[in-house]
Design an enzyme around this catalytic site. Structure first.
Site, PDB file in Angstrom:
ATOM      1  N   TYR A 151      34.441  10.463  18.873  1.00  0.00           N
ATOM      2  CA  TYR A 151      34.735  11.641  19.698  1.00  0.00           C
ATOM      3  C   TYR A 151      34.896  12.890  18.819  1.00  0.00           C
ATOM      4  CZ  TYR A 151      37.084  14.541  23.228  1.00  0.00           C
ATOM      5  OH  TYR A 151      37.425  15.552  24.095  1.00  0.00           O
ATOM      6  N   ILE A 184      45.082  18.950  27.593  1.00  0.00           N
ATOM      7  CA  ILE A 184      45.021  19.553  28.930  1.00  0.00           C
ATOM      8  C   ILE A 184      45.273  18.437  29.946  1.00  0.00           C
ATOM      9  CG2 ILE A 184      43.614  20.898  30.547  1.00  0.00           C
ATOM     10  CD1 ILE A 184      44.063  22.345  27.833  1.00  0.00           C
ATOM     11  N   THR A 186      44.737  16.382  32.644  1.00  0.00           N
ATOM     12  CA  THR A 186      43.687  15.997  33.597  1.00  0.00           C
ATOM     13  C   THR A 186      43.814  14.495  33.839  1.00  0.00           C
ATOM     14  OG1 THR A 186      42.125  15.421  31.851  1.00  0.00           O
ATOM     15  CG2 THR A 186      42.098  17.712  32.610  1.00  0.00           C
TER      16      THR A 186
END
Ligand SMILES: NC(=O)c1ccc[n+]([C@@H]2O[C@H](COP(=O)([O-])OP(=O)(O)OC[C@H]3O[C@@H](n4cnc5c(N)ncnc54)[C@H](O)[C@@H]3O)[C@@H](O)[C@H]2O)c1
Length: 248
Positions: A151, A184, A186
């Site tokens: 990633y 963030i 989510t």
């Protein structure tokens, strides 16, 4: 209404950040092509016209999907002048833990699909004379997080690809920037917290601003970068992370 009259593709539009970006673009007056591989309730909010957000279902890792999508959106909404690549996946592991499949899946969505969609969109963005690309990378592409080599590397590639686009196509009026979010809140992040038994407050305590970011805050930055208010910003990789430093 700083995106009035603009036509913008947003990928990953069924996800936490992508859906906020699609809605924010529509609120600013853009016609939005909201793209995801899964069907979700992507649609205009109260007060927005029905045509503000049009859903498109595509798996962007399919070889022809990106060029077909650009053609399909062009026919249905008109030539685009904005592209937001937000679709992304995460596979965890260090180099001894990730296998070739983890690497290929991560790069397939996070890098190859972004590259192909940018390439397919460039003729329209150049023709628009003020085309703008916003690619959602990650703070981890700038400061690698432990145990996420695929990633981290994919998001570093996104930031570099974006800078290259800015350099190569700036003379033709195309701006390209990447956004590098930190933590963030989510569904993707909530799942990660749940899997690891980490409380939101524990993660928030590592962030100088004392809380996690909101998808709407990433969306706000995205609409700004798409708009003429950001007319001299190109080739940037902008962190939105509440001053958090990724620990090693
Ligand atoms: N949430 C965070 O804290 C955070 C931090 C840094 C960067 N990001 C990046 O922001 C972006 C959005 O993250 P999110 O948290 O909203 O994740 P999310 O999982 O909620 O959304 C990602 C969306 O991408 C879609 N997608 C995945 N593969 C696809 C494919 N092959 N074709 C089409 N669509 C596909 C998924 O269906 C999903 O709706 C990602 O690129 C992610 O890497 C997120």
């Amino acid at each position: 209404m700083e995106l009035q009259g603009r036509r913008v593709i947003v990928t990953g539009a069924a996800g936490g950040i992508g859906s906020a970006i699609a809605a924010a673009c529509a609120r600013q007056g853009a016609l939005v092509a909201a793209v995801d591989r899964i069907e979700a309730a992507i649609g205009p909010e109260d007060g927005l016209p029905a045509e503000a957000i049009t859903p498109f279902i595509a798996d962007l890792t399919e070889p022809q999907a990106c060029s077909e999508l650009i053609a399909e959106v062009g026919e249905s909404l008109g030539e685009i002048d904005g592209l937001v690549n937000c679709a992304g996946v995460m596979r965890r592991g260090d180099l001894l833990e990730v296998d070739d499949d983890d690497w290929a899946v991560t790069f397939g969505v996070n890098v190859d699909a972004v590259m192909r969609l940018c390439r397919a969109a460039l003729p329209s963005l150049i023709a628009a004379e003020s085309g703008a690309i916003v690619n959602i990378a990650s703070q981890w592409g700038l400061q690698p997080a432990r145990g996420h080599i695929a990633y981290n590397s994919s998001k570093a590639a996104v930031a570099s690809l974006t800078r290259s686009l800015a350099v190569d196509f700036g003379a033709q009026g195309v701006r390209a920037n990447s956004i590098c979010p930190g933590e963030i809140l989510t569904p993707m992040l909530q799942q990660k917290l749940d899997d690891n038994g980490i409380a939101e407050s524990e993660l928030a305590s590592t962030i100088p601003l004392g809380r996690l970011g909101r998808p709407s805050e990433v969306a706000e930055l995205t609409t700004f970068l798409l708009s003429d208010r950001a007319s001299f910003i190109s080739g940037a990789a902008i962190e939105i992370a509440g001053a958090q430093q990724v620990g090693s």
